[in-house]
Design an enzyme around this catalytic site. Structure first.
Site, PDB file in Angstrom:
ATOM      1  N   TYR A 176      -2.298  41.619 -31.906  1.00  0.00           N
ATOM      2  CA  TYR A 176      -3.690  41.884 -31.514  1.00  0.00           C
ATOM      3  C   TYR A 176      -3.748  42.561 -30.146  1.00  0.00           C
ATOM      4  O   TYR A 176      -4.380  43.616 -29.979  1.00  0.00           O
ATOM      5  CB  TYR A 176      -4.462  40.558 -31.492  1.00  0.00           C
ATOM      6  CG  TYR A 176      -5.861  40.639 -30.917  1.00  0.00           C
ATOM      7  CD1 TYR A 176      -6.946  41.015 -31.706  1.00  0.00           C
ATOM      8  CD2 TYR A 176      -6.110  40.313 -29.579  1.00  0.00           C
ATOM      9  CE1 TYR A 176      -8.235  41.074 -31.179  1.00  0.00           C
ATOM     10  CE2 TYR A 176      -7.393  40.371 -29.045  1.00  0.00           C
ATOM     11  CZ  TYR A 176      -8.446  40.756 -29.841  1.00  0.00           C
ATOM     12  OH  TYR A 176      -9.720  40.812 -29.305  1.00  0.00           O
ATOM     13  N   ARG A 182     -10.232  29.243 -17.572  1.00  0.00           N
ATOM     14  CA  ARG A 182     -10.582  30.519 -18.202  1.00  0.00           C
ATOM     15  C   ARG A 182     -11.746  31.139 -17.433  1.00  0.00           C
ATOM     16  O   ARG A 182     -12.497  30.449 -16.753  1.00  0.00           O
ATOM     17  CB  ARG A 182     -11.018  30.302 -19.666  1.00  0.00           C
ATOM     18  CG  ARG A 182      -9.938  29.728 -20.571  1.00  0.00           C
ATOM     19  CD  ARG A 182      -8.851  30.739 -20.874  1.00  0.00           C
ATOM     20  NE  ARG A 182      -7.810  30.197 -21.754  1.00  0.00           N
ATOM     21  CZ  ARG A 182      -6.701  29.593 -21.329  1.00  0.00           C
ATOM     22  NH1 ARG A 182      -6.492  29.421 -20.042  1.00  0.00           N
ATOM     23  NH2 ARG A 182      -5.802  29.150 -22.193  1.00  0.00           N
TER      24      ARG A 182
END
Ligand SMILES: NC(=O)c1ccc[n+]([C@@H]2O[C@H](COP(=O)([O-])OP(=O)(O)OC[C@H]3O[C@@H](n4cnc5c(N)ncnc54)[C@H](O)[C@@H]3O)[C@@H](O)[C@H]2O)c1
Length: 317
Positions: free
Chosen positions: A147, A215
């Site tokens: 990906y 994150r």
């Protein structure tokens, strides 16, 4: 006002981008084969006379080129993709077709019809692991999945086409996008949509590792605005920018915010860290500010509060 063709319009980011563009007064040509998207995401958009949805496969040779030739959009925002890192690992051939071959067909459609600008949904996954934080655009790219590799190759393919055939290419490297319409049913979905569903169902979440991993969570409405800027702001030249907030949030902090809104739900459970999970991912948003005039304005606590209230199941009396 401009006419913008959005691939992946029925998806999570695509439907918010469509809504944002329509609210600005633009005309939107939506394209989606509903592989992972949902027509219901476009319920509001479909009421607009400035929107139409075309159910076609971007990866099918000729299909998109014919639509672009007929519609002559000012810009294409290419969001349609195989969006899961895990699925790309399980099926790299499908990843090649949906993430790289499809990008080539978008580039060719733009070239053939003289489209002035292509905006591409790239990803923080192009950087791979072990990059200095916060990640700047010039960092070395070491993707660790099919990906991530296809997203990086797609950027280069589009930038090369744009430089050669004379159109502007804007690559948007999204970090962790969250918000309403993110599909929690998908096993590949982002941590926030999974947490949101668990808390809504009154069930505790499982945190892998100690929960101190962080994150850069960026709200989907901010991302939609960034896409609209990249597609319509006058005078942009080609380039690639991080679409992020520059703020790190740990999974523990996330769980605490959800707990505040759902006081009855039991505390998170902790499970061993999963191999391959990266510890920290934080983007540097400076280039997006300088090049696009974009700054994410939604703090995670506010974005989560909106998500929780918008997705709350009404209580039956
Ligand atoms: N969500 C994130 O945090 C994130 C992060 C980085 C990059 N991205 C990228 O942003 C884009 C949008 O992702 P999303 O999170 O909205 O996912 P999504 O699955 O909700 O949206 C993707 C859309 O593309 C459509 N689609 C897929 N293949 C197609 C094809 N061949 N032809 C036509 N339509 C097709 C799907 O039906 C879906 O509606 C993707 O390119 C993804 O790789 C997302």
């Amino acid at each position: 006002m401009a006419k913008i063709l959005v691939t992946g319009a029925a998806g999570f980011i695509g439907s918010h981008t469509t809504d944002f563009l329509l609210a600005e007064g633009q005309t939107v040509v939506g394209v989606d084969n509903l592989r992972t998207g949902h027509r219901e995401n476009l319920t509001a958009a479909l009421r607009s006379p400035r929107f139409a949805l075309h159910p076609l496969d971007v990866a099918a040779p000729g299909a998109l080129a014919a639509l672009v030739a007929a519609e002559r959009p000012d810009a294409i925002i290419h969001l349609a993709a195989l969006v899961s890192v895990q699925e790309s690992i399980a099926n790299p051939a499908l990843n090649f077709s949906l993430n790289l071959q499809a990008t080539h067909l978008v580039a060719e459609a733009a070239r053939a019809s003289g489209v002035g600008r292509v905006v591409f949904a790239s990803s923080a996954a192009i950087y791979g692991d072990g990059v200095a934080q916060p990640v700047r655009e010039a960092a070395e790219k070491r993707p660790v999945s099919p990906y991530g590799a296809a997203k990086l190759a797609s950027e280069d393919l589009l930038l090369g086409h744009g430089a050669c055939y004379g159109f502007t290419v804007r690559c948007q490297r999204y970090f962790n996008v969250y918000g309403p319409r993110q599909d929690p049913a998908s096993p590949y979905s982002g941590v926030i949509s999974i947490f949101a569903r668990r808390y809504r169902e009154g069930k505790p979440v499982a945190i892998y590792g100690d929960g101190r991993q962080t994150r850069d969570f960026v709200a989907v409405r901010d991302v939609a605005r960034a896409n609209a800027l990249a597609a319509t702001r006058p005078g942009l030249i080609s380039g690639a920018v991080n679409i992020c907030t520059g703020r790190a949030t740990s999974l523990r902090e996330l769980a605490e915010i959800f707990s505040t809104h759902n006081p009855g739900v039991a505390a998170p459970t902790y499970a061993p860290a999963r191999p391959g999970d990266i510890l920290h991912s934080l983007g540097d948003p400076a280039s997006a500010g300088a090049e696009l005039g974009f700054k994410a304005t939604t703090a995670v606590a506010k974005g989560l509060a909106e998500l929780i209230s918008e997705t709350a199941v009404p209580l039956l009396s």
